[in-house]
Scaffold this motif. Structure first.
Motif, PDB file in Angstrom:
ATOM      1  N   GLU A 112     104.850   0.895  42.925  1.00 45.98           N
ATOM      2  CA  GLU A 112     103.615   1.679  42.777  1.00 45.98           C
ATOM      3  C   GLU A 112     102.395   0.770  42.740  1.00 45.98           C
ATOM      4  O   GLU A 112     102.277  -0.067  41.828  1.00 45.98           O
ATOM      5  CB  GLU A 112     103.655   2.457  41.450  1.00 45.98           C
ATOM      6  N   LYS A 113     101.539   0.934  43.731  1.00 53.60           N
ATOM      7  CA  LYS A 113     100.231   0.243  43.758  1.00 53.60           C
ATOM      8  C   LYS A 113     100.325  -1.232  43.357  1.00 53.60           C
ATOM      9  O   LYS A 113      99.558  -1.708  42.511  1.00 53.60           O
ATOM     10  CB  LYS A 113      99.245   0.953  42.835  1.00 53.60           C
ATOM     11  N   LEU A 114     101.264  -1.927  43.970  1.00 54.68           N
ATOM     12  CA  LEU A 114     101.530  -3.320  43.582  1.00 54.68           C
ATOM     13  C   LEU A 114     100.507  -4.267  44.202  1.00 54.68           C
ATOM     14  O   LEU A 114     100.360  -4.324  45.418  1.00 54.68           O
ATOM     15  CB  LEU A 114     102.935  -3.709  44.029  1.00 54.68           C
ATOM     16  N   THR A 115      99.827  -5.005  43.337  1.00 59.73           N
ATOM     17  CA  THR A 115      98.859  -5.993  43.809  1.00 59.73           C
ATOM     18  C   THR A 115      99.254  -7.370  43.282  1.00 59.73           C
ATOM     19  O   THR A 115      99.464  -7.544  42.085  1.00 59.73           O
ATOM     20  CB  THR A 115      97.427  -5.622  43.358  1.00 59.73           C
ATOM     21  N   VAL A 116      99.414  -8.298  44.228  1.00 61.26           N
ATOM     22  CA  VAL A 116      99.818  -9.662  43.882  1.00 61.26           C
ATOM     23  C   VAL A 116      98.871 -10.626  44.584  1.00 61.26           C
ATOM     24  O   VAL A 116      98.561 -10.446  45.764  1.00 61.26           O
ATOM     25  CB  VAL A 116     101.269  -9.949  44.351  1.00 61.26           C
ATOM     26  N   ALA A 117      98.407 -11.627  43.843  1.00 63.84           N
ATOM     27  CA  ALA A 117      97.561 -12.661  44.439  1.00 63.84           C
ATOM     28  C   ALA A 117      97.999 -13.996  43.873  1.00 63.84           C
ATOM     29  O   ALA A 117      98.563 -14.065  42.782  1.00 63.84           O
ATOM     30  CB  ALA A 117      96.101 -12.397  44.100  1.00 63.84           C
ATOM     31  N   TYR A 118      97.798 -15.044  44.643  1.00 65.36           N
ATOM     32  CA  TYR A 118      98.083 -16.388  44.142  1.00 65.36           C
ATOM     33  C   TYR A 118      96.792 -16.965  43.569  1.00 65.36           C
ATOM     34  O   TYR A 118      95.786 -17.055  44.285  1.00 65.36           O
ATOM     35  CB  TYR A 118      98.625 -17.269  45.258  1.00 65.36           C
ATOM     36  N   GLY A 119      96.796 -17.321  42.312  1.00 58.89           N
ATOM     37  CA  GLY A 119      95.592 -17.871  41.672  1.00 58.89           C
ATOM     38  C   GLY A 119      94.443 -16.880  41.758  1.00 58.89           C
ATOM     39  O   GLY A 119      94.626 -15.688  41.518  1.00 58.89           O
ATOM     40  N   ASP A 120      93.269 -17.404  42.127  1.00 55.36           N
ATOM     41  CA  ASP A 120      92.092 -16.541  42.231  1.00 55.36           C
ATOM     42  C   ASP A 120      91.909 -15.988  43.638  1.00 55.36           C
ATOM     43  O   ASP A 120      90.888 -15.375  43.944  1.00 55.36           O
ATOM     44  CB  ASP A 120      90.816 -17.334  41.857  1.00 55.36           C
ATOM     45  N   GLY A 121      92.901 -16.239  44.483  1.00 53.01           N
ATOM     46  CA  GLY A 121      92.755 -15.860  45.892  1.00 53.01           C
ATOM     47  C   GLY A 121      92.743 -14.355  46.126  1.00 53.01           C
ATOM     48  O   GLY A 121      92.962 -13.558  45.200  1.00 53.01           O
ATOM     49  N   ALA A 122      92.474 -14.000  47.362  1.00 56.50           N
ATOM     50  CA  ALA A 122      92.506 -12.581  47.755  1.00 56.50           C
ATOM     51  C   ALA A 122      93.947 -12.083  47.631  1.00 56.50           C
ATOM     52  O   ALA A 122      94.887 -12.866  47.793  1.00 56.50           O
ATOM     53  CB  ALA A 122      92.026 -12.459  49.192  1.00 56.50           C
ATOM     54  N   PRO A 123      94.128 -10.792  47.348  1.00 48.67           N
ATOM     55  CA  PRO A 123      95.488 -10.276  47.196  1.00 48.67           C
ATOM     56  C   PRO A 123      96.323 -10.451  48.461  1.00 48.67           C
ATOM     57  O   PRO A 123      95.828 -10.234  49.567  1.00 48.67           O
ATOM     58  CB  PRO A 123      95.268  -8.783  46.911  1.00 48.67           C
ATOM     59  N   VAL A 124      97.573 -10.852  48.262  1.00 45.29           N
ATOM     60  CA  VAL A 124      98.531 -10.942  49.361  1.00 45.29           C
ATOM     61  C   VAL A 124      99.226  -9.586  49.526  1.00 45.29           C
ATOM     62  O   VAL A 124      99.521  -9.137  50.632  1.00 45.29           O
ATOM     63  CB  VAL A 124      99.558 -12.058  49.070  1.00 45.29           C
ATOM     64  N   LEU A 125      99.487  -8.933  48.402  1.00 48.27           N
ATOM     65  CA  LEU A 125      99.924  -7.528  48.420  1.00 48.27           C
ATOM     66  C   LEU A 125      98.797  -6.744  47.769  1.00 48.27           C
ATOM     67  O   LEU A 125      98.320  -7.114  46.688  1.00 48.27           O
ATOM     68  CB  LEU A 125     101.222  -7.331  47.636  1.00 48.27           C
ATOM     69  N   ASP A 126      98.400  -5.662  48.424  1.00 50.12           N
ATOM     70  CA  ASP A 126      97.188  -4.989  47.981  1.00 50.12           C
ATOM     71  C   ASP A 126      97.441  -3.497  47.771  1.00 50.12           C
ATOM     72  O   ASP A 126      97.342  -2.701  48.695  1.00 50.12           O
ATOM     73  CB  ASP A 126      96.098  -5.219  49.046  1.00 50.12           C
ATOM     74  N   GLY A 127      97.846  -3.159  46.557  1.00 50.31           N
ATOM     75  CA  GLY A 127      98.105  -1.744  46.255  1.00 50.31           C
ATOM     76  C   GLY A 127      99.290  -1.193  47.033  1.00 50.31           C
ATOM     77  O   GLY A 127      99.298  -0.041  47.453  1.00 50.31           O
ATOM     78  N   LEU A 128     100.310  -2.036  47.203  1.00 44.82           N
ATOM     79  CA  LEU A 128     101.452  -1.649  48.043  1.00 44.82           C
ATOM     80  C   LEU A 128     102.295  -0.531  47.393  1.00 44.82           C
ATOM     81  O   LEU A 128     102.620  -0.595  46.215  1.00 44.82           O
ATOM     82  CB  LEU A 128     102.319  -2.885  48.295  1.00 44.82           C
ATOM     83  N   GLU A 129     102.616   0.470  48.206  1.00 46.56           N
ATOM     84  CA  GLU A 129     103.441   1.595  47.747  1.00 46.56           C
ATOM     85  C   GLU A 129     104.694   1.659  48.604  1.00 46.56           C
ATOM     86  O   GLU A 129     104.599   1.627  49.829  1.00 46.56           O
ATOM     87  CB  GLU A 129     102.696   2.934  47.952  1.00 46.56           C
ATOM     88  N   LEU A 130     105.872   1.751  47.945  1.00 44.43           N
ATOM     89  CA  LEU A 130     107.115   1.851  48.719  1.00 44.43           C
ATOM     90  C   LEU A 130     108.206   2.488  47.864  1.00 44.43           C
ATOM     91  O   LEU A 130     108.348   2.171  46.685  1.00 44.43           O
ATOM     92  CB  LEU A 130     107.566   0.446  49.170  1.00 44.43           C
ATOM     93  N   GLU A 131     108.963   3.381  48.503  1.00 45.69           N
ATOM     94  CA  GLU A 131     110.154   3.962  47.874  1.00 45.69           C
ATOM     95  C   GLU A 131     111.358   3.460  48.661  1.00 45.69           C
ATOM     96  O   GLU A 131     111.419   3.640  49.884  1.00 45.69           O
ATOM     97  CB  GLU A 131     110.133   5.493  47.987  1.00 45.69           C
ATOM     98  N   VAL A 132     112.314   2.840  47.990  1.00 42.92           N
ATOM     99  CA  VAL A 132     113.534   2.377  48.660  1.00 42.92           C
ATOM    100  C   VAL A 132     114.663   3.331  48.292  1.00 42.92           C
ATOM    101  O   VAL A 132     115.002   3.470  47.109  1.00 42.92           O
ATOM    102  CB  VAL A 132     113.889   0.934  48.229  1.00 42.92           C
TER     103      VAL A 132
END
Ligand code: ATP
Length: 242
Positions: free
Chosen positions: A7-27
């Protein structure tokens, strides 16, 4: 029914721009999902975030409706997640048999000691014939294909519910790739295992997957039945580069 909800997964390295930006997925529960996307799309980052190996800026990860987001990697493994990272990580000083026994180590209870564990290891020798022949060989003497088989078998011995695989076919001969992907397909069908398979080998991954998910710029841009995705040249061209 989903086994994994992101749900709305946001991941960034350090202060950088997000690499994953509000990602939504159902497996979905059971079967193979191919996780596709160009170099740098964020596939590895997503798998690592699911394992708790990179810090999550916001959003949630649920396994069987339980929130994992704040759990340690160890606890996630105990709950049924496993990752085979890119690069065929096996313990090269140990033999094939020892590596496989390691795969069962973290599990508690009688089922994963003694005869039950040996039976689980024996099952892996049935799935991966080359490993049976080389059970007493040290990890460093194995070929690339054998190492990848061992990394996969070691994860399967732990009987995960959800197996995350990062580029298992990288650098392997087509025959070995076909064998590995075939085992994944068969295991998913026979045991109800769920596999999230990150691959640059789009054709191979879609040939064994039920669904295909395409990542681009940190978001899911397609989530469709694998056969449908494989037959969509416009989508392939736009996001997968061929
Ligand atoms: P590949 O197929 O090349 O492995 P990928 O889809 O798995 O690509 P990631 O490895 O998740 O993509 O990388 C996504 C983005 O995050 C890239 O721009 C990459 O440079 C960046 N990135 C990955 N790891 C780190 C890190 N440890 N520190 C900083 N940036 C990183």
């Amino acid at each position: 029914m989903s086994i994994l909800t992101i749900e709305k997964l946001t991941v960034a390295y350090g202060d950088g721009a997000p690499v994953l930006d509000g990602l939504e997925l159902e497996v979905p529960d059971g079967g193979v999902v191919a996780l596709l996307g160009a170099n740098g799309a964020g596939k590895t980052t997503l798998l690592r975030a699911l394992m708790g190996l990179v810090p999550v800026r916001s959003g949630r990860v649920l396994l069987d409706c339980a929130d994992l987001t704040r759990l340690s990697t160890e606890d996630r493994v105990r709950r049924g997640l496993a990752l085979v990272p890119e690069g065929r990580s096996v313990v090269v000083e140990l033999t094939v048999a020892e590596n496989l026994r390691l795969g069962a180590l973290w599990k508690t209870g009688r089922k994963h000691r003694g005869p039950a564990r040996d039976a689980a290891v024996g099952q892996m020798y049935e799935l991966f014939e080359p490993l049976a022949r080389r059970r007493d060989a040290a990890g460093h003497t194995l070929s690339g294909g054998e190492r990848q088989m061992l990394a996969l078998a070691r994860a399967l011995v732990g009987e995960p519910d959800v197996l995350l695989l990062d580029e298992p076919s990288l650098g392997l001969a087509p025959l070995v790739v076909a064998q590995l992907l075939g085992v994944l397909r068969d295991q998913a069908e026979a045991t109800g295992l769920t596999v999230l398979l990150a691959e640059q080998n789009v054709t191979g991954a879609l040939s064994v997957a039920d669904r295909g998910v395409v990542l681009s710029l940190g978001e899911v841009v397609a989530d469709r039945p694998a056969a449908e995705l494989a037959a969509d040249p416009a989508l392939r061209h736009a996001y997968l580069g061929f």
